[in-house]
Design a protein around this motif. Structure first.
Motif, short mmCIF file in Angstrom:
data_model
loop_
_atom_site.label_atom_id
_atom_site.label_comp_id
_atom_site.label_asym_id
_atom_site.label_seq_id
_atom_site.Cartn_x
_atom_site.Cartn_y
_atom_site.Cartn_z
N ILE A 245 0.84 -1.20 0.00
CA ILE A 245 0.00 0.00 0.00
C ILE A 245 0.88 1.25 0.00
O ILE A 245 0.62 2.22 -0.72
N ALA A 246 1.94 1.22 0.81
CA ALA A 246 2.85 2.37 0.86
C ALA A 246 3.51 2.61 -0.49
O ALA A 246 3.61 3.75 -0.95
N LYS B 122 2.67 7.31 -6.67
CA LYS B 122 1.81 8.31 -7.31
C LYS B 122 2.49 9.67 -7.40
O LYS B 122 2.04 10.55 -8.14
N ASN B 123 3.57 9.84 -6.66
CA ASN B 123 4.33 11.09 -6.75
C ASN B 123 4.96 11.22 -8.12
O ASN B 123 5.17 10.22 -8.83
N SER B 124 5.30 12.41 -8.50
CA SER B 124 5.90 12.65 -9.82
C SER B 124 7.31 12.08 -9.88
O SER B 124 7.99 11.93 -8.86
N TRP B 125 7.76 11.81 -11.10
CA TRP B 125 9.13 11.36 -11.29
C TRP B 125 10.11 12.41 -10.77
O TRP B 125 11.15 12.08 -10.21
N GLU B 126 9.76 13.66 -10.96
CA GLU B 126 10.64 14.73 -10.51
C GLU B 126 10.86 14.66 -9.00
O GLU B 126 12.00 14.75 -8.52
N PHE B 127 9.77 14.47 -8.24
CA PHE B 127 9.89 14.39 -6.79
C PHE B 127 10.69 13.15 -6.37
O PHE B 127 11.62 13.23 -5.56
N ILE B 128 10.34 11.99 -6.94
CA ILE B 128 10.98 10.73 -6.54
C ILE B 128 12.47 10.76 -6.85
O ILE B 128 13.31 10.42 -5.99
N ASN B 129 12.82 11.18 -8.05
CA ASN B 129 14.23 11.17 -8.44
C ASN B 129 15.04 12.24 -7.71
O ASN B 129 16.23 12.07 -7.47
N LYS B 130 14.38 13.34 -7.37
CA LYS B 130 15.08 14.36 -6.58
C LYS B 130 15.40 13.82 -5.20
O LYS B 130 16.50 14.02 -4.68
N PHE C 127 14.05 2.18 0.22
CA PHE C 127 12.65 2.56 0.04
C PHE C 127 12.44 3.30 -1.28
O PHE C 127 11.53 2.99 -2.06
N LEU C 128 13.30 4.27 -1.57
CA LEU C 128 13.17 5.06 -2.79
C LEU C 128 13.42 4.20 -4.04
O LEU C 128 12.73 4.36 -5.06
N HIS D 70 8.50 0.18 -8.45
CA HIS D 70 7.04 0.02 -8.45
C HIS D 70 6.39 0.95 -9.48
O HIS D 70 5.44 0.56 -10.17
N LYS D 71 6.90 2.15 -9.58
CA LYS D 71 6.34 3.13 -10.52
C LYS D 71 6.67 2.75 -11.97
O LYS D 71 5.85 2.93 -12.88
N ALA D 72 7.87 2.19 -12.17
CA ALA D 72 8.33 1.92 -13.53
C ALA D 72 7.79 0.61 -14.10
O ALA D 72 7.55 0.51 -15.31
N LEU D 73 7.60 -0.41 -13.26
CA LEU D 73 7.31 -1.75 -13.75
C LEU D 73 5.88 -2.15 -13.40
O LEU D 73 5.61 -2.73 -12.35
N SER D 74 4.98 -1.88 -14.30
CA SER D 74 3.56 -2.15 -14.04
C SER D 74 3.24 -3.64 -14.01
O SER D 74 2.27 -4.06 -13.37
N ARG D 75 4.04 -4.48 -14.69
CA ARG D 75 3.75 -5.92 -14.76
C ARG D 75 4.50 -6.72 -13.70
O ARG D 75 4.27 -7.92 -13.56
N ALA D 76 5.40 -6.09 -13.00
CA ALA D 76 6.24 -6.82 -12.05
C ALA D 76 5.68 -6.75 -10.63
O ALA D 76 4.93 -5.85 -10.29
N VAL D 77 6.06 -7.74 -9.83
CA VAL D 77 5.75 -7.74 -8.40
C VAL D 77 7.02 -7.32 -7.67
O VAL D 77 8.06 -7.96 -7.80
N ILE D 78 6.94 -6.24 -6.91
CA ILE D 78 8.09 -5.70 -6.18
C ILE D 78 7.94 -6.04 -4.71
O ILE D 78 7.00 -5.59 -4.06
N ASN D 79 8.85 -6.84 -4.19
CA ASN D 79 8.79 -7.25 -2.78
C ASN D 79 10.04 -6.77 -2.04
O ASN D 79 11.06 -7.47 -2.00
#
Length: 593
Positions: free
Chosen positions: A391-392, A398-406, A433-434, A440-449
C-alpha cells in the motif's frame, strides 16, 4: 564520566554529538578492543586515532590538517613536534589519510596528527580540550544509555546490552550479512529503562522518557481516539517535569481543543515555557513575559521547537515501536508491537533513584538485557506488514518522477530532505525505500517485494536483514514473467565496501535465489535470474569484480548509479531493460599499443 554539577530544572534533551543512534555500534566496536584497560588520556587518543583511521568520524582539514604550534584560548595546547617541518608533515599526512581507504592509514601517523593539531573544543572545565574532549562527547551518550563505562583512570567496561549493541560489528565494520536487529534490541532495552535523572545528567526532574511518551500516546488513543501525538506536541513532553502521563495527556488534549493544529511555534513555546516555570501550576496558560525574558537563553526557542523535537522522533523510530501517520505529522504506536509497548508500561514507568556518583550501579541496571524486548535476527513478516508495504509503495509511486528522483538523488548524496516521513528513515533504509518506489512506478507488470523492516504503515524502520537460514538476504525481490531479479541498493560510495562486501554478497544471494526457486514447486516457471546493483557511484573496480563473478558462477550483476537508475527508469517497460552495462561500470583492462 559521571560528573558532579549543579543540578537544576531543565527541559529534556539528548546528546547530539552522535546525532544518529545507528552510528553508535561502529564507535563502540572500536572501543571494545580496549575493554579491561585503564582509560588514560593517551589511550583515549589512540582509540580516537582508530576511529578516524576507520573513517567512522571524519574531521575537517581545518582541524586534522591544520598544524597548531600552540593554542591558549579555551584551553592550553602545545604541539608535540615543534620543528619547522611540522606544518608540512601535518599537511602531507592529512592528504595521505584523506585519500586512503578506511582502515589503511598507519596508526603512528594518525597519532602524530592528533598530537600536532587540535579542535577548539572543550566539553567542560574538568576535561582537557581538543581531541580528548571530542573522545568524551563521542561516548558520553553510550554511557548514559548503559552500554559502557568509560571513566578516566578506570577500567573500560561493557555491559551485557553494550555487547548486544555491537553483536554484528567488529572494529568499526559491520560483519557479513549484518542484521540491525541486535542494535535495535539493545537500543530499545536502553531507551525503555532510560530516565532523565541519571548520574550523567544534572537535571532535577524525575522522568522515564520513553515510557512517558508511550503512556501519553496510548491514553490519547484510547480516550480521545486520536492518531497519536502531533510532532509539535513533543515540545510539551520535553518541557514536562514528572511521570504523570494522564495530566500531560489531558494538557495536550486541552491545548489542541483550544488551538487545533493552527497554533504557531511561538505560542507552543510560550505554553511549554510555563510548564518549565516551577512557580506556576501546569495549567493551560502561557509563561509570563518576565520568565521568558529571564530564561530564553537557557531554554532556547529553536531547541524546544525544532532541535530536541527532531532528536526525539529520530530516537523513537529507532525502537521500532512508533509509526508515522498523517504524512509524518503524527507519532503513534505501531500496532504490530503492542505486546512490547504494554510490557514497557508495566515494567519501566516507575522512576528509580541513582546517586550522581554511582555510575556503576546505573550501568548494572541499564546494561542488563531484558529478553522480552529483544527482536529476533530474522523478522517473520505478517500478511498485515506485507500488505502495508505494498500500500505504501502504491501511494508513494503516485508522486511525480521529478519528486521521486530528486529525493533519490538527495539520498545518494547524503543530503537532507524536508519530507516529514523520509527525514525519519535512516539513510540506508531510505535509499532502499526510494529504489523500491522507483521500481514500483516503472514496472507495471512486475511484483516488487522489498525486504526492509517496516512499521504498520509500510514505512521502513531499517534495511533488509542479511542472509540467514530460510532467507536469501536480498534487499528487493522482483518477479516478472519467468524472471526473478534481485535489486541490491547500497548507500555506501566506498570502493572497498562495494567490491569486497556488496558484490560477493549479491553473488551469494542470486545463487541462493536460484537454488530456492528450483526447490519451490510454485516457481517452476522461473528460469532467469540476475541482479541490479545501485549505488551513489560506481567505480571501475566494480566492473572488474562483476566480470569475475560471472566467470566464477554465471551470475550476472548490472551496476547503476542512483541518478542514472532513476532517470533511466522513466522509460523502462520490463525489468530486463536494466540488463545493460553502463559505460561507468566497465572494468579496467590493460591498454595495448
Amino acid at each position: 564520566m559521571a560528573r558532579l554539577q549543579q543540578t537544576r530544572r531543565k527541559p529534556i534533551s539528548f546528546d547530539t554529538t552522535i546525532r544518529n543512534p545507528e552510528r553508535l555500534p561502529p564507535f563502540l566496536s572500536i572501543l571494545k578492543a580496549y575493554e579491561g584497560k585503564v582509560l588514560t588520556y593517551d589511550l583515549a587518543l589512540e582509540i580516537e586515532a582508530w576511529i578516524i583511521i576507520q573513517k567512522i568520524y571524519i574531521p575537517t582539514e581545518s582541524t586534522l590538517g591544520n598544524y597548531r604550534k600552540e593554542y591558549s584560548n579555551k584551553f592550553i595546547f602545545k604541539a608535540k613536534d615543534q620543528t619547522d617541518s611540522a606544518q608540512r608533515t601535518v599537511r602531507d599526512y592529512f592528504e595521505e589519510w584523506k585519500n586512503s581507504e578506511a582502515g589503511q592509514f598507519p596508526l603512528e601517523k594518525m597519532l602524530y596528527l592528533l598530537k600536532n593539531t587540535t579542535q577548539e573544543f572543550r566539553q567542560d572545565s574538568s576535561m582537557p580540550g581538543g581531541w580528548i574532549s571530542r573522545f568524551y562527547t563521542q561516548f558520553v551518550f553510550a554511557n548514559e544509555l548503559g552500554f559502557i563505562h568509560t571513566e578516566f583512570n578506570e577500567d573500560i567496561e561493557f555491559s551485557q546490552n553494550g555487547n548486544l549493541m555491537i553483536h554484528d560489528f567488529k572494529f568499526g565494520l559491520a560483519v557479513q550479512d549484518y542484521s540491525d536487529s541486535y542494535e535495535t534490541s539493545a537500543f530499545l532495552i536502553a531507551f525503555s529503562k532510560y530516565q532523565i535523572n541519571n548520574p550523567y545528567r544534572s537535571n532535577t526532574i524525575n522522568v522515564n522518557f520513553f515510557p512517558l511518551v508511550l503512556a501519553v500516546i496510548k491514553y490519547l488513543d484510547e480516550k480521545y481516539d486520536r492518531p497519536g501525538i502531533h510532532r509539535e506536541d513533543i515540545t510539551f513532553i520535553i518541557a514536562w517535569g514528572n511521570n504523570d502521563y494522564i495530566a500531560l495527556a489531558e494538557y495536550i488534549h486541552e491545548f489542541r481543543e483550544k488551538f487545533g493544529y493552527r497554533a504557531s511555534e511561538e505560542t507552543i513555546y510560550e505554553y511549554a515555557m510555563n510548564l518549565i516555570d516551577e512557580s506556576t501550576p501546569n495549567t493551560l496558560n502561557p509563561a509570563s513575559f518576565s520568565f521568558i525574558e529571564a530564561k530564553k537563553k537557557d531554554y532556547k526557542f529553536k531547541k524546544l521547537t525544532v532541535e530536541t523535537r527532531d532528536e526525539v522522533v529520530r530516537k523513537l523510530r529507532m525502537t521500532r515501536l512508533i509509526s508515522l501517520r498523517g504524512a509524518g505529522r503524527f507519532i503513534d504506536i505501531d500496532s504490530t508491537n503492542k505486546d512490547k509497548i504494554d510490557y514497557i508500561l508495566q515494567s519501566y514507568l516507575e522512576n528509580k533513584s541513582f546517586s550522581l556518583t554511582d555510575s556503576k550501579a546505573y550501568l548494572d541496571y541499564m546494561g542488563h538485557i531484558d529478553k522480552f524486548l529483544e527482536y529476533p535476527p530474522e523478522i517473520l513478516e505478517t500478511n498485515e506488514t506485507l500488505n502495508a508495504k505494498q500500500i505504501a509503495l502504491q501511494e508513494w509511486s503516485k508522486n511525480s518522477w521529478e519528486f521521486i528522483n530528486k529525493e533519490l538523488e538527495k539520498a545518494a548524496k547524503g543530503s537532507s530532505t524536508n519530507d516529514l516521513i523520509l527525514k525519519e528513515i535512516k539513510a540506508p533504509a531510505r535509499f532502499e525505500f526510494l529504489i523500491s518506489i522507483v521500481l514500483h512506478k516503472a514496472l507495471s507488470r512486475a511484483v516488487i517485494n522489498p525486504n526492509y523492516i517496516s512499521d504498520d504503515q509500510g514505512i521502513p524502520y531499517s534495511t533488509a536483514g542479511g542472509q540467514k537460514k530460510g532467507a536469501i538476504g536480498a534487499d528487493i525481490d522482483i518477479y516478472e514473467d519467468s524472471m526473478h531479479v534481485l535489486a541490491e541498493p547500497t548507500i555506501s560510495p566506498a570502493r572497498a565496501f562495494q567490491v569486497e562486501h556488496e558484490l560477493p554478497s549479491i553473488q551469494e544471494h542470486v545463487l541462493s535465489a536460484n537454488e530456492q526457486d528450483f526447490d519451490d514447486l510454485n516457481k517452476e516457471h522461473i528460469n532467469e535470474w540476475f541482479a541490479v546493483f545501485i549505488a551513489p557511484n560506481i567505480v571501475p573496480a566494480v566492473g572488474n569484480r562483476i566480470d569475475i563473478v560471472k566467470r566464477e558462477s554465471g551470475v550476472e550483476i548490472f551496476a547503476w548509479t542512483a541518478v542514472d537508475f532513476g532517470e533511466f527508469s522513466k522509460s523502462v517497460k520490463s525489468i530486463k531493460d536494466y540488463r545493460l552495462v553502463r559505460p561507468y561500470a566497465v572494468g579496467r583492462t590493460l591498454k595495448k599499443r
